[in-house]
Design an enzyme around this catalytic site. Sequence first.
Site, PDB file in Angstrom:
ATOM      1  N   LYS A 113       4.204   0.345   9.894  1.00 22.51           N
ATOM      2  CA  LYS A 113       4.205   1.610   9.156  1.00 22.51           C
ATOM      3  C   LYS A 113       3.688   2.747  10.007  1.00 22.51           C
ATOM      4  O   LYS A 113       4.190   3.866   9.931  1.00 22.51           O
ATOM      5  CB  LYS A 113       3.328   1.468   7.918  1.00 22.51           C
ATOM      6  CG  LYS A 113       4.130   1.255   6.659  1.00 22.51           C
ATOM      7  CD  LYS A 113       3.205   1.385   5.471  1.00 22.51           C
ATOM      8  CE  LYS A 113       3.441   0.237   4.507  1.00 22.51           C
ATOM      9  NZ  LYS A 113       2.352   0.090   3.547  1.00 22.51           N
ATOM     10  N   GLU A 126       0.870  -1.178   0.000  1.00 17.58           N
ATOM     11  CA  GLU A 126       0.000   0.000   0.000  1.00 17.58           C
ATOM     12  C   GLU A 126       0.905   1.227   0.000  1.00 17.58           C
ATOM     13  O   GLU A 126       1.774   1.350   0.869  1.00 17.58           O
ATOM     14  CB  GLU A 126      -0.904   0.014   1.238  1.00 17.58           C
ATOM     15  CG  GLU A 126      -1.802   1.236   1.195  1.00 17.58           C
ATOM     16  CD  GLU A 126      -2.801   1.345   2.334  1.00 17.58           C
ATOM     17  OE1 GLU A 126      -2.769   0.514   3.258  1.00 17.58           O
ATOM     18  OE2 GLU A 126      -3.609   2.293   2.282  1.00 17.58           O
ATOM     19  N   ARG A 132       5.315 -12.730   9.566  1.00 18.82           N
ATOM     20  CA  ARG A 132       5.956 -11.462   9.262  1.00 18.82           C
ATOM     21  C   ARG A 132       7.288 -11.366  10.000  1.00 18.82           C
ATOM     22  O   ARG A 132       7.508 -12.005  11.013  1.00 18.82           O
ATOM     23  CB  ARG A 132       5.051 -10.282   9.576  1.00 18.82           C
ATOM     24  CG  ARG A 132       4.743 -10.028  11.022  1.00 18.82           C
ATOM     25  CD  ARG A 132       4.046  -8.670  11.218  1.00 18.82           C
ATOM     26  NE  ARG A 132       3.043  -8.416  10.187  1.00 18.82           N
ATOM     27  CZ  ARG A 132       2.977  -7.271   9.477  1.00 18.82           C
ATOM     28  NH1 ARG A 132       3.828  -6.291   9.684  1.00 18.82           N
ATOM     29  NH2 ARG A 132       2.050  -7.091   8.573  1.00 18.82           N
TER      30      ARG A 132
HETATM   31  P1  ATP Z   1       1.668  -2.295   8.405  1.00 18.98           P
HETATM   32  O1  ATP Z   1       0.862  -3.477   8.823  1.00 18.98           O
HETATM   33  O2  ATP Z   1       2.991  -2.175   9.082  1.00 18.98           O
HETATM   34  O3  ATP Z   1       0.918  -1.007   8.386  1.00 18.98           O
HETATM   35  P2  ATP Z   1       1.457  -3.570   5.927  1.00 18.98           P
HETATM   36  O4  ATP Z   1       2.043  -4.854   6.233  1.00 18.98           O
HETATM   37  O5  ATP Z   1      -0.015  -3.528   5.875  1.00 18.98           O
HETATM   38  O6  ATP Z   1       2.041  -2.513   6.900  1.00 18.98           O
HETATM   39  P3  ATP Z   1       1.593  -3.333   3.105  1.00 18.98           P
HETATM   40  O7  ATP Z   1       2.098  -2.242   2.271  1.00 18.98           O
HETATM   41  O8  ATP Z   1       0.146  -3.659   3.042  1.00 18.98           O
HETATM   42  O9  ATP Z   1       2.015  -2.969   4.590  1.00 18.98           O
HETATM   43  O10 ATP Z   1       2.467  -4.636   2.873  1.00 18.98           O
HETATM   44  C1  ATP Z   1       2.763  -5.122   1.580  1.00 18.98           C
HETATM   45  C2  ATP Z   1       3.199  -6.561   1.670  1.00 18.98           C
HETATM   46  O11 ATP Z   1       4.353  -6.679   2.496  1.00 18.98           O
HETATM   47  C3  ATP Z   1       2.136  -7.426   2.270  1.00 18.98           C
HETATM   48  O12 ATP Z   1       1.990  -8.582   1.454  1.00 18.98           O
HETATM   49  C4  ATP Z   1       2.625  -7.754   3.619  1.00 18.98           C
HETATM   50  O13 ATP Z   1       2.200  -9.028   3.993  1.00 18.98           O
HETATM   51  C5  ATP Z   1       4.155  -7.681   3.465  1.00 18.98           C
HETATM   52  N1  ATP Z   1       4.768  -7.283   4.725  1.00 18.98           N
HETATM   53  C6  ATP Z   1       4.531  -6.160   5.424  1.00 18.98           C
HETATM   54  N2  ATP Z   1       5.230  -6.147   6.565  1.00 18.98           N
HETATM   55  C7  ATP Z   1       5.947  -7.298   6.601  1.00 18.98           C
HETATM   56  C8  ATP Z   1       6.862  -7.882   7.530  1.00 18.98           C
HETATM   57  N3  ATP Z   1       7.187  -7.273   8.671  1.00 18.98           N
HETATM   58  N4  ATP Z   1       7.407  -9.081   7.223  1.00 18.98           N
HETATM   59  C9  ATP Z   1       7.088  -9.690   6.073  1.00 18.98           C
HETATM   60  N5  ATP Z   1       6.231  -9.204   5.164  1.00 18.98           N
HETATM   61  C10 ATP Z   1       5.651  -8.019   5.415  1.00 18.98           C
HETATM   62 MG    MG Z   2      -1.569  -3.938   4.511  1.00 15.95          MG
END
Ligand code: ATP
Ligand code: MG
Length: 561
Positions: free
Chosen positions: A273, A37, A263
């Site tokens: 984020k 995102e 994760r």
């Molecule tokens: P947050 O939950 O921190 O606000 P997010 O995970 O929702 O962020 P996205 O931009 O939606 O952020 O994530 C894009 C992709 O990256 C998703 O498929 C998510 O599963 C993966 N991702 C995000 N954070 C992690 C992490 N800490 N470890 C592994 N994969 C991750």
């Molecule tokens: Mg997300």
Amino acid sequence: MSQGTNPAASDFIRDIIEDDLRTGKNDGVVAVRFPPEPNGYIHIGHAKAVCLNFGIAAQYGGTCNLRMDDTDPAGESLEFVQSIIDDIHWLGFDWQDRLYYASDYFERLYQFAVELIEAGKAYVDSMSADEIRECRGSFTEPGRESPYRNRTAAENKDLFARMRAGEFADGEHVLRAKIDMAAPNVVMRDPIMYRIKREPHYRTGVDWVIYPMYDFAHCLSDALEGITYSICTLEFENNRPLYDWFVAQLIPGRRPRQIEFARLNVSYTVLSKRRLIELVEKGCVSGWDDPRMPTVAGMRRRGYTPEAIRNFAAAIGVAKNENLVDMALLEHCVRDDLNERAPRAMAVLRPLRVVIDNYPDDKVEELTAPNHPQKPELGTRIVPFAKTLYIEADDFMEDPPKKYHRLGPGREVRLRNAYVIRFERMVKNERTGAIEEIHCTYDPATRSGPPTDGRKVPGVIHWVAAARAVPAEARLYDRLFRVPEPRDDDFTRDLNPDSLVTLTGCQLEAGLRDAAPGTRYQFERLGYFCVDARDSQPGKPVLNRIVPLRDSWAKIAGSGG
Ligand code: ATP
Ligand code: MG
């Protein structure tokens, strides 16, 4: 550009894919995507997901799409889109012409929603958000049906069209899937598909005032793109039946399979984020690319290499259980990679002046030094030597302990790549008593070997010649937090107050005067440093410390047996 991590990588996701390839399940197609995102910069956790998805595509001759998952206007922007594109390219991956935006599917998603309404599988609910929450029930209690649940398809269609047309205020209505309010899985209790949100979107502007929810948009975007494996993090495990439900209702043919993995969490930093945004907005760091940030932009500016990050992703692998990865492992991967590739150089961070009394006043010798002690193929460089030098202030002690192998009264030390020098006397500031400079003599016979009379000189220190030295600023970065797991609320109280120590007045060897931004060095005995790409100017370098030399991971791994 390199696309893979470890070509022989293996984990439970790859096992699933290999099974499918064996049984011909998806006609041999391996299609995955990375769906960020664009509401922030990507971090090391995202980098893990990037390496996983692009790595799988490369390993099985498949494809990996990059899809901006931009269905919520709040906080999304072009700046973030561009940063994500730059960062993934920098990590070494490419999606060719397969860059997609979920917002490009808004019209199709709307039509899908209408289809569900017509099939009696979606309805407009006019309860408030609080009422909807109250009626959802709990793990132990079933939910209750909304009084609006049995509106006719015609009425629902009309209301939904008017939601889209902007006739209602935010929160007045939502569109819900009509599944089962008594479903054991709470996610299946008539989940919300659309909400009204009067907020301009960075791509679609004010075209839309209703926006689809993640659960509705994501699975259909996957299916529209022909994704076969929708790899996501564990928190979506409960949502998988809903993912399957929407696709099954709306898109015939091959269905993407959602697979969840744990994760990444890393000690001494934060990876959500929301928290990273807070650090930036509160000014706890200088920006998204502050070298202390766990963002790809921050790590890149600090001097981490893409190879090191990919090696780290390969080293931690992919698991089903969440755990906390030690920051020392990431630093170890960085150090390991830099040890191979970074040329050596000499820099003095806290200079002390040394005058070589028996060296001619105006003479400058051009000594030759290897760029890498184990890699002659990296060549040599010229290091000027002259009467006045700088050494590190803590390489001299007036009253040293016995085991101190550096400079002190009555002692000798070798200058790296140069001569053995002997301490003669020191000059102190009359008022403060601080040592202003020291005087030494050098042994001309020791340029390329030990003293000829057999005396032992065990210590070696680094130095630079004053006349040709390049003044510089060094930024010594340490971990952003002082505890492995920063508290949840008020996490900024756990920030490490010493995460940045700025030293002005450093002195670098002559050859670094015009070092290109982004160039990485090992400063002998000090650590790995990178010429800062933002603040360096020609002739006035700013150096970021990437990592110190000492490897705490080797120690941890070693003592673990
Ligand atoms: P947050 O939950 O921190 O606000 P997010 O995970 O929702 O962020 P996205 O931009 O939606 O952020 O994530 C894009 C992709 O990256 C998703 O498929 C998510 O599963 C993966 N991702 C995000 N954070 C992690 C992490 N800490 N470890 C592994 N994969 C991750
Ligand atoms: Mg997300």
